[in-house]
Design a protein around this motif. Structure first.
Motif, short mmCIF file in Angstrom:
data_model
loop_
_atom_site.label_atom_id
_atom_site.label_comp_id
_atom_site.label_asym_id
_atom_site.label_seq_id
_atom_site.Cartn_x
_atom_site.Cartn_y
_atom_site.Cartn_z
N LEU A 125 0.86 -1.60 0.25
CA LEU A 125 0.12 -0.16 0.22
C LEU A 125 0.53 1.39 0.01
O LEU A 125 0.63 1.96 -0.79
CB LEU A 125 -1.02 -0.44 1.59
N ILE A 126 2.53 1.30 0.75
CA ILE A 126 2.79 2.17 0.67
C ILE A 126 3.49 2.85 -0.40
O ILE A 126 2.91 3.57 -1.35
CB ILE A 126 3.85 2.24 1.71
N LYS A 127 3.57 1.30 -1.32
CA LYS A 127 4.74 1.48 -2.34
C LYS A 127 3.52 2.63 -3.29
O LYS A 127 3.94 2.64 -4.69
CB LYS A 127 5.06 0.17 -2.97
N ASN A 128 1.92 1.48 -3.35
CA ASN A 128 1.67 2.26 -4.31
C ASN A 128 0.75 3.93 -4.07
O ASN A 128 -0.65 3.55 -5.38
CB ASN A 128 0.42 0.74 -4.88
N GLU A 129 0.93 3.92 -2.86
CA GLU A 129 0.78 5.16 -2.42
C GLU A 129 -0.74 5.02 -2.64
O GLU A 129 -1.58 6.50 -2.74
CB GLU A 129 0.71 6.30 -3.10
N ALA A 130 -1.30 4.28 -1.89
CA ALA A 130 -2.44 3.27 -1.63
C ALA A 130 -3.05 4.07 0.21
O ALA A 130 -2.12 4.99 0.82
CB ALA A 130 -3.59 2.10 -1.97
N LEU A 131 -4.38 4.53 0.01
CA LEU A 131 -5.60 4.35 1.65
C LEU A 131 -4.55 3.64 2.82
O LEU A 131 -4.52 2.24 2.09
CB LEU A 131 -6.47 4.15 1.82
N MET A 132 -3.70 4.09 3.10
CA MET A 132 -3.30 2.81 4.68
C MET A 132 -4.40 2.73 5.32
O MET A 132 -5.75 2.93 6.22
CB MET A 132 -1.97 3.97 5.49
N PRO A 133 -3.95 1.41 6.06
CA PRO A 133 -4.74 1.19 7.55
C PRO A 133 -4.96 2.00 8.21
O PRO A 133 -3.59 2.58 8.80
CB PRO A 133 -4.25 -0.66 7.32
N MET A 134 -5.98 2.42 9.50
CA MET A 134 -5.41 2.87 10.82
C MET A 134 -4.57 2.18 11.61
O MET A 134 -3.75 3.10 12.88
CB MET A 134 -6.75 3.22 11.15
N ALA A 135 -4.88 0.94 11.83
CA ALA A 135 -3.90 0.16 12.37
C ALA A 135 -3.88 -1.27 12.42
O ALA A 135 -4.44 -1.41 11.04
CB ALA A 135 -4.72 0.27 14.13
N ILE A 136 -3.19 -2.15 12.75
CA ILE A 136 -2.21 -3.51 12.34
C ILE A 136 -2.09 -4.00 13.47
O ILE A 136 -1.86 -3.89 14.62
CB ILE A 136 -1.31 -3.57 11.97
N ILE A 137 -3.91 -5.45 13.36
CA ILE A 137 -3.29 -5.83 14.69
C ILE A 137 -2.29 -7.43 14.19
O ILE A 137 -2.94 -8.83 13.16
CB ILE A 137 -4.96 -6.47 15.09
N SER A 138 -1.51 -7.62 14.75
CA SER A 138 -0.56 -8.83 14.40
C SER A 138 -1.11 -10.15 15.73
O SER A 138 -0.62 -9.69 16.34
CB SER A 138 0.81 -8.49 14.18
N LEU A 139 -1.55 -11.26 15.99
CA LEU A 139 -1.10 -12.03 16.60
C LEU A 139 0.25 -13.74 16.47
O LEU A 139 -0.67 -13.42 15.21
CB LEU A 139 -2.32 -12.51 17.41
N TYR A 140 0.36 -13.73 17.13
CA TYR A 140 1.77 -13.99 16.58
C TYR A 140 2.35 -14.07 15.32
O TYR A 140 2.60 -15.09 14.87
CB TYR A 140 1.60 -16.45 16.76
N GLY A 141 2.25 -13.51 14.72
CA GLY A 141 2.67 -13.06 13.55
C GLY A 141 4.12 -12.61 13.29
O GLY A 141 5.43 -12.78 13.65
N TYR A 142 4.79 -12.74 12.14
CA TYR A 142 6.30 -12.34 11.55
C TYR A 142 6.11 -11.64 10.40
O TYR A 142 5.27 -11.06 9.08
CB TYR A 142 6.87 -13.83 11.85
N ALA A 143 7.89 -10.88 9.81
CA ALA A 143 7.21 -9.76 8.69
C ALA A 143 8.68 -10.49 7.88
O ALA A 143 9.23 -9.69 6.85
CB ALA A 143 7.61 -8.28 8.95
N ARG A 144 9.20 -11.47 8.42
CA ARG A 144 10.73 -11.22 7.40
C ARG A 144 10.33 -13.00 6.82
O ARG A 144 10.01 -14.40 7.90
CB ARG A 144 12.36 -11.38 7.85
#
Length: 286
Positions: A125-144
């Motif tokens: 979304l950031i790369k496409n300059e689109a509307l961003m979420p107000m927040a993120i909820i992550s339960l036992y998540g990962y980013a790599r």
């Protein structure tokens, strides 16, 4: 709980995805929680979140949208990410005409692999300059995905009986799969973790680093609430602690026990208290 309205969307690659929309009846905030299920991107269904937790969001005034996505290994990660982004973009563009929602404010919510998708969507979304979420909820998540523990045999799953190749061959379909109940596809995940091949099933020949978010990208993310268990055998707790340090305005809920999806048992107090804290955090932040 309200009965969901079910909508369908077909991607550019002709993959049909369904979504369940639950609308709050009272105290409407006109903010929608967009939910992605877990399952290592190998199994899982959009309607896996226990009713009691969906009701928590609805009673607090949030609408709740649970989404399908294509599963691996029938679909590789490039296709999964592309499909989810197409669907997210379709939702943002048509939320009033198709979904009859009045406001485009939204929150991304994912459990485990669903949290990974939420983080990856935020970056896209950031790369496409689109509307961003107000927040993120992550339960036992990962980013790599280039973590050593994800790419080597898993001790916890190697305590379980070996999964024979023949049973895996019966599971894998010739066409894209978007709804994979645990009782039909969990052995795919077990075998992949036993052999250290999980990420290979997702990425194929591509470098997992290509699908991993670096520190600088995470610094641009919206407020995020994270929850994880200290002895999680699937996704090490340290990964969530790192996310807590890197994402601005983030908050961490720590569960002191050896379990991955601690909110699966609705009779367990950990799950109830976690969702109560998430609702309160949302009230304070958005």
């Amino acid at each position: 709980m309200n009965k969901p309205e079910i909508f369908s969307f077909v991607t550019e690659e002709n993959i049909k995805l369904n979504v369940n929309l639950y609308k709050a009846k009272n105290n409407r905030k006109n903010i929608t929680i967009l939910y992605f299920h877990g399952g290592g991107l190998l199994y899982g269904v959009r309607d896996d979140l226990p009713e009691i937790y969906i009701n928590n969001f609805l009673n607090a005034g949030y609408d709740f949208l649970a989404l399908d996505y294509p599963l691996a290994p029938e679909s590789k990660l490039d296709m999964i990410l592309k499909s989810v982004f197409e669907m997210l973009f379709f939702y943002l563009k048509n939320l009033d005409k198709v979904f009859e929602l009045k406001n485009n404010k939204y929150v991304l919510f994912g459990r485990s692999a669903g949290a990974y998708l939420s983080f990856m969507m935020c970056d896209m979304l950031i790369k496409n300059e689109a509307l961003m979420p107000m927040a993120i909820i992550s339960l036992y998540g990962y980013a790599r995905l280039d973590e050593v523990q994800f790419n080597t045999p898993n001790k916890y799953y190697n305590k379980l009986a070996s999964v024979p190749d023949e049973s895996i061959e019966k599971i894998i379909s010739d066409s894209p799969v978007t709804y994979g109940p645990m009782n039909l596809r969990f052995s795919l995940y077990i075998k992949a973790r036993q052999e250290g091949m999980w990420i290979k099933h997702l990425c194929g020949k591509e470098d997992p680093k290509k699908y991993s978010l670096d520190d600088e990208k995470l610094k641009a993310f919206p407020p995020t609430i994270l929850a994880a268990a200290t002895l999680d055998p699937d996704v090490p707790y340290r990964m969530t602690k790192t996310l807590r340090k890197l994402i601005p305005n983030s908050h961490l809920i720590t569960i002191y026990r050896e379990v991955h999806d601690f909110d699966r048992d609705v009779n367990d107090e950990s799950g109830r208290l976690t969702y109560e804290e998430i609702i309160k955090w949302l009230e304070d932040r958005i």
